[in-house]
Design a protein around this motif. Structure first.
Motif, PDB file in Angstrom:
ATOM      1  N   PHE A 184       6.113  97.306  58.554  1.00  0.00           N
ATOM      2  CA  PHE A 184       6.299  97.467  57.111  1.00  0.00           C
ATOM      3  C   PHE A 184       6.260  96.116  56.404  1.00  0.00           C
ATOM      4  CE2 PHE A 184       8.355 101.655  58.157  1.00  0.00           C
ATOM      5  CZ  PHE A 184       7.483 102.436  57.417  1.00  0.00           C
ATOM      6  N   ALA A 185       6.822  95.093  57.021  1.00  0.00           N
ATOM      7  CA  ALA A 185       6.787  93.754  56.421  1.00  0.00           C
ATOM      8  C   ALA A 185       5.344  93.281  56.255  1.00  0.00           C
ATOM      9  CB  ALA A 185       7.577  92.773  57.284  1.00  0.00           C
ATOM     10  N   ILE A 186       4.515  93.564  57.248  1.00  0.00           N
ATOM     11  CA  ILE A 186       3.104  93.183  57.175  1.00  0.00           C
ATOM     12  C   ILE A 186       2.399  93.993  56.093  1.00  0.00           C
ATOM     13  CG2 ILE A 186       0.921  93.191  58.431  1.00  0.00           C
ATOM     14  CD1 ILE A 186       2.893  90.971  59.286  1.00  0.00           C
ATOM     15  N   ALA A 187       2.663  95.292  56.043  1.00  0.00           N
ATOM     16  CA  ALA A 187       2.029  96.150  55.037  1.00  0.00           C
ATOM     17  C   ALA A 187       2.367  95.693  53.626  1.00  0.00           C
ATOM     18  CB  ALA A 187       2.458  97.595  55.243  1.00  0.00           C
ATOM     19  N   ASP A 190       6.884  87.522  52.799  1.00  0.00           N
ATOM     20  CA  ASP A 190       6.919  86.182  53.405  1.00  0.00           C
ATOM     21  C   ASP A 190       8.008  86.165  54.473  1.00  0.00           C
ATOM     22  OD1 ASP A 190       9.408  85.808  52.131  1.00  0.00           O
ATOM     23  OD2 ASP A 190       8.517  84.753  50.433  1.00  0.00           O
ATOM     24  N   LEU A 191       8.210  84.997  55.102  1.00  0.00           N
ATOM     25  CA  LEU A 191       9.162  84.942  56.218  1.00  0.00           C
ATOM     26  C   LEU A 191      10.581  85.272  55.781  1.00  0.00           C
ATOM     27  CD1 LEU A 191       7.937  81.873  58.334  1.00  0.00           C
ATOM     28  CD2 LEU A 191       8.075  84.268  59.073  1.00  0.00           C
ATOM     29  N   ASP A 192      11.007  84.778  54.630  1.00  0.00           N
ATOM     30  CA  ASP A 192      12.369  85.063  54.148  1.00  0.00           C
ATOM     31  C   ASP A 192      12.549  86.552  53.866  1.00  0.00           C
ATOM     32  OD1 ASP A 192      13.151  82.430  54.350  1.00  0.00           O
ATOM     33  OD2 ASP A 192      12.690  81.958  52.264  1.00  0.00           O
ATOM     34  N   GLU A 193      11.554  87.145  53.225  1.00  0.00           N
ATOM     35  CA  GLU A 193      11.638  88.575  52.924  1.00  0.00           C
ATOM     36  C   GLU A 193      11.592  89.412  54.201  1.00  0.00           C
ATOM     37  OE1 GLU A 193       9.440  88.802  48.567  1.00  0.00           O
ATOM     38  OE2 GLU A 193       8.219  88.564  50.376  1.00  0.00           O
ATOM     39  N   ILE A 234       4.394  85.138  67.499  1.00  0.00           N
ATOM     40  CA  ILE A 234       3.060  85.562  67.061  1.00  0.00           C
ATOM     41  C   ILE A 234       3.119  86.138  65.647  1.00  0.00           C
ATOM     42  CG2 ILE A 234       1.183  87.202  67.492  1.00  0.00           C
ATOM     43  CD1 ILE A 234       1.820  86.852  70.511  1.00  0.00           C
ATOM     44  N   ILE A 235       4.141  86.945  65.375  1.00  0.00           N
ATOM     45  CA  ILE A 235       4.318  87.494  64.022  1.00  0.00           C
ATOM     46  C   ILE A 235       4.512  86.362  63.013  1.00  0.00           C
ATOM     47  CG2 ILE A 235       5.836  88.868  62.549  1.00  0.00           C
ATOM     48  CD1 ILE A 235       4.014  90.486  64.489  1.00  0.00           C
ATOM     49  N   GLN A 258       0.242  82.139  58.161  1.00  0.00           N
ATOM     50  CA  GLN A 258      -1.174  82.046  57.805  1.00  0.00           C
ATOM     51  C   GLN A 258      -1.534  82.977  56.646  1.00  0.00           C
ATOM     52  OE1 GLN A 258      -3.539  79.961  59.300  1.00  0.00           O
ATOM     53  NE2 GLN A 258      -1.736  79.065  60.286  1.00  0.00           N
ATOM     54  N   GLU A 259      -0.555  83.788  56.198  1.00  0.00           N
ATOM     55  CA  GLU A 259      -0.770  84.798  55.165  1.00  0.00           C
ATOM     56  C   GLU A 259      -1.904  85.748  55.558  1.00  0.00           C
ATOM     57  OE1 GLU A 259      -1.218  82.941  51.366  1.00  0.00           O
ATOM     58  OE2 GLU A 259       0.838  82.181  51.337  1.00  0.00           O
ATOM     59  N   ASN A 260      -1.951  86.051  56.845  1.00  0.00           N
ATOM     60  CA  ASN A 260      -2.921  87.000  57.384  1.00  0.00           C
ATOM     61  C   ASN A 260      -2.167  88.298  57.658  1.00  0.00           C
ATOM     62  OD1 ASN A 260      -4.661  88.578  58.883  1.00  0.00           O
ATOM     63  ND2 ASN A 260      -5.359  86.925  60.222  1.00  0.00           N
ATOM     64  N   TYR A 261      -2.354  89.276  56.786  1.00  0.00           N
ATOM     65  CA  TYR A 261      -1.608  90.533  56.886  1.00  0.00           C
ATOM     66  C   TYR A 261      -2.498  91.694  57.347  1.00  0.00           C
ATOM     67  CZ  TYR A 261       2.072  88.006  54.420  1.00  0.00           C
ATOM     68  OH  TYR A 261       3.045  87.096  54.064  1.00  0.00           O
ATOM     69  N   ARG A 262      -3.600  91.371  58.019  1.00  0.00           N
ATOM     70  CA  ARG A 262      -4.483  92.413  58.551  1.00  0.00           C
ATOM     71  C   ARG A 262      -3.862  92.938  59.842  1.00  0.00           C
ATOM     72  NH1 ARG A 262      -7.930  88.458  56.577  1.00  0.00           N
ATOM     73  NH2 ARG A 262      -8.183  87.493  58.623  1.00  0.00           N
TER      74      ARG A 262
END
Length: 331
Positions: free
Chosen positions: A271-274, A278-281, A302-303, A309-313
Motif C-alpha cells: 500500500f505504501a508503494i501504491a 516517502d520513507l517517513d510516511e 530493498i524496499i 529512488q522514487e521508483n514505485y513500479r
C-alpha cells in the motif's frame, strides 16, 4: 486480482487456465510445450490441436486441459527472437493480451503463464519479462483475475542486469547482518526502542503540524484508519489503490471494513508503494500495524532502495525481490 511471480513447474499449477508456449503448427515441442503435452496426455492434446490446425504468431487458442489441474490450456504462439527488428515485442505482447482476453471470455478467474519465447525461441529474458509484466499489469487495471507468471528456476528468470547491480550495491552498502550487531540488551528491547523513537518522532512532527490533541489522535489510529486517511490525502480511489498495490479486492474490502485488522508487513508496504509514500510516511503506515523498517532485513533494505529512488513500479520491485529470494509485495 493480483499478479504473482512463482517458482514452480507450470504443469503443477491449479488454475482455471494454463498457458502453453506453443508453435504455430500446434505440434508437441520441447521445453515448456513438451512438458505440458506430456502432463496433459500427449495423444489427447495433440488430437485436439490437430482439429484446430494452426495459430498465427502473436495469437492464442484454447483446448481442454485433459489431465492437467485446469479447465483449459491456452496455446499462445510467441515470436522467435531475430534481433528485435521484426516486430518481436509487438507479437510477444499480443500473446499475453490475446491469452488474457481469451481467458476472460472463457470465464477464467485464474491463469498461469510461462515466460513466453524466453526459452528455445531465444528472446532475451529481461526483455521477455518486461513485456509480460507490462501487458499483464495493463490487463489487470480493468479486469479481476489472478495471474501467475511461473518460472522453473532462477536461470529462467530475467531481471535487467543494470537493476540487479544497482539493488545489490545498495544492499551490500546498507544491509547489516544480525550476527554483526552486538546488542547491549536483548534484541526485542532494542527493537522496541527503535519503534518508540520512530513513534516519538512522528508525535513531534504531528504536534508541530496540528496541535497535541490531533497528534495523539493520529498516534492511536489503527492501520485501516491510517490507510484510508492516506488514500484521501493522496487523492486516490480505493480501486486505484488496491490495484496499484497488487492486492486482491476481497482482501482490501476486509481491511477497509475491519478497524482491528492486522495485515502482513508486505501488505502494508504494498500500500505504501501504491500511494507513493516517502520513507517517513511509510514508517508511519508500518507503525500503525506494529512494524518498522530495519537495516538487518534484506527485504526492508530493498524496499528502502526503491523508495529513495522514487521508483514505485510495484512489479519492478517484485522482480528485484524475487531475484534476491525475498517475499513479493501484494498478492
Amino acid at each position: 486480482m493480483p499478479l504473482e511471480i512463482v517458482r514452480n513447474d507450470i504443469t503443477n499449477m491449479q488454475t482455471d487456465a494454463i498457458v502453453n508456449a506453443a508453435n504455430s503448427s500446434l505440434q508437441m515441442g520441447g521445453g515448456v510445450c513438451g512438458a505440458i503435452f506430456r502432463a496433459a496426455g500427449a495423444k489427447e492434446l495433440q488430437t485436439a490441436c490437430d482439429r484446430i490446425g494452426h495459430c498465427p504468431t502473436g495469437g492464442a487458442i484454447e483446448t481442454p486441459a485433459f489431465r492437467l489441474q485446469a479447465d483449459y490450456i491456452i496455446h499462445a504462439v510467441g515470436p522467435v527472437w531475430r534481433g528485435g527488428k521484426e516486430r518481436e515485442e509487438e507479437l510477444l505482447r499480443s500473446c499475453y493480451q490475446k491469452s488474457l482476453e481469451l481467458a476472460a471470455s472463457l470465464g477464467c478467474e485464474s491463469i498461469a503463464f510461462p515466460l513466453i519465447s524466453a526459452g528455445i525461441y531465444g528472446y532475451p529474458k529481461d526483455q521477455a519479462l518486461q513485456a509480460a509484466i507490462s501487458e499483464i499489469h495493463h490487463f489487470l487495471l480493468d479486469h479481476e483475475m489472478l495471474v501467475y507468471l511461473v518460472v522453473f528456476d532462477k536461470q529462467s528468470f530475467g531481471i535487467s542486469e543494470k537493476l540487479y547491480r544497482s539493488v545489490k550495491q545498495f544492499v551490500d552498502e546498507n544491509y547489516i547482518d544480525e550476527q554483526e550487531i552486538r546488542y547491549p540488551r536483548n534484541r526485542k528491547m532494542v527493537e522496541q526502542d527503535i519503534m518508540a523513537d520512530a513513534a516519538f518522532g512522528q508525535l513531534e512532527q504531528s504536534i508541530s503540524q496540528g496541535g497535541l490533541e490531533e497528534a495523539l489522535k493520529r498516534m492511536n489510529e489503527p492501520f485501516s484508519v491510517r490507510l484510508l486517511r492516506f488514500i484521501d490525502e493522496k487523492n486516490m480511489s480505493d480501486v486505484d489503490t488496491y490495484k496499484k498495490a497488487n492486492i486482491d479486492r476481497k482482501l482490501f474490502s476486509k481491511i477497509r471494513n475491519s478497524k482491528n485488522y492486522t495485515p502482513m508487513k508486505k501488505t502494508v508496504i504494498a500500500f505504501a508503494i501504491a500511494l507513493q509514500l516517502d520513507l517517513d510516511e511509510t514508517e508511519e503506515l508500518l507503525d500503525s500495524a506494529g512494524y518498522t523498517l530495519t537495516r538487518s532485513n534484506k527485504f526492508d533494505v530493498i524496499i528502502e532502495y526503491f523508495i529513495e529512488q522514487e521508483n514505485y513500479r510495484i512489479h519492478e520491485i517484485n522482480e528485484a525481490l524475487f531475484a534476491f529470494d525475498q517475499p513479493l509485495l501484494g498478492a
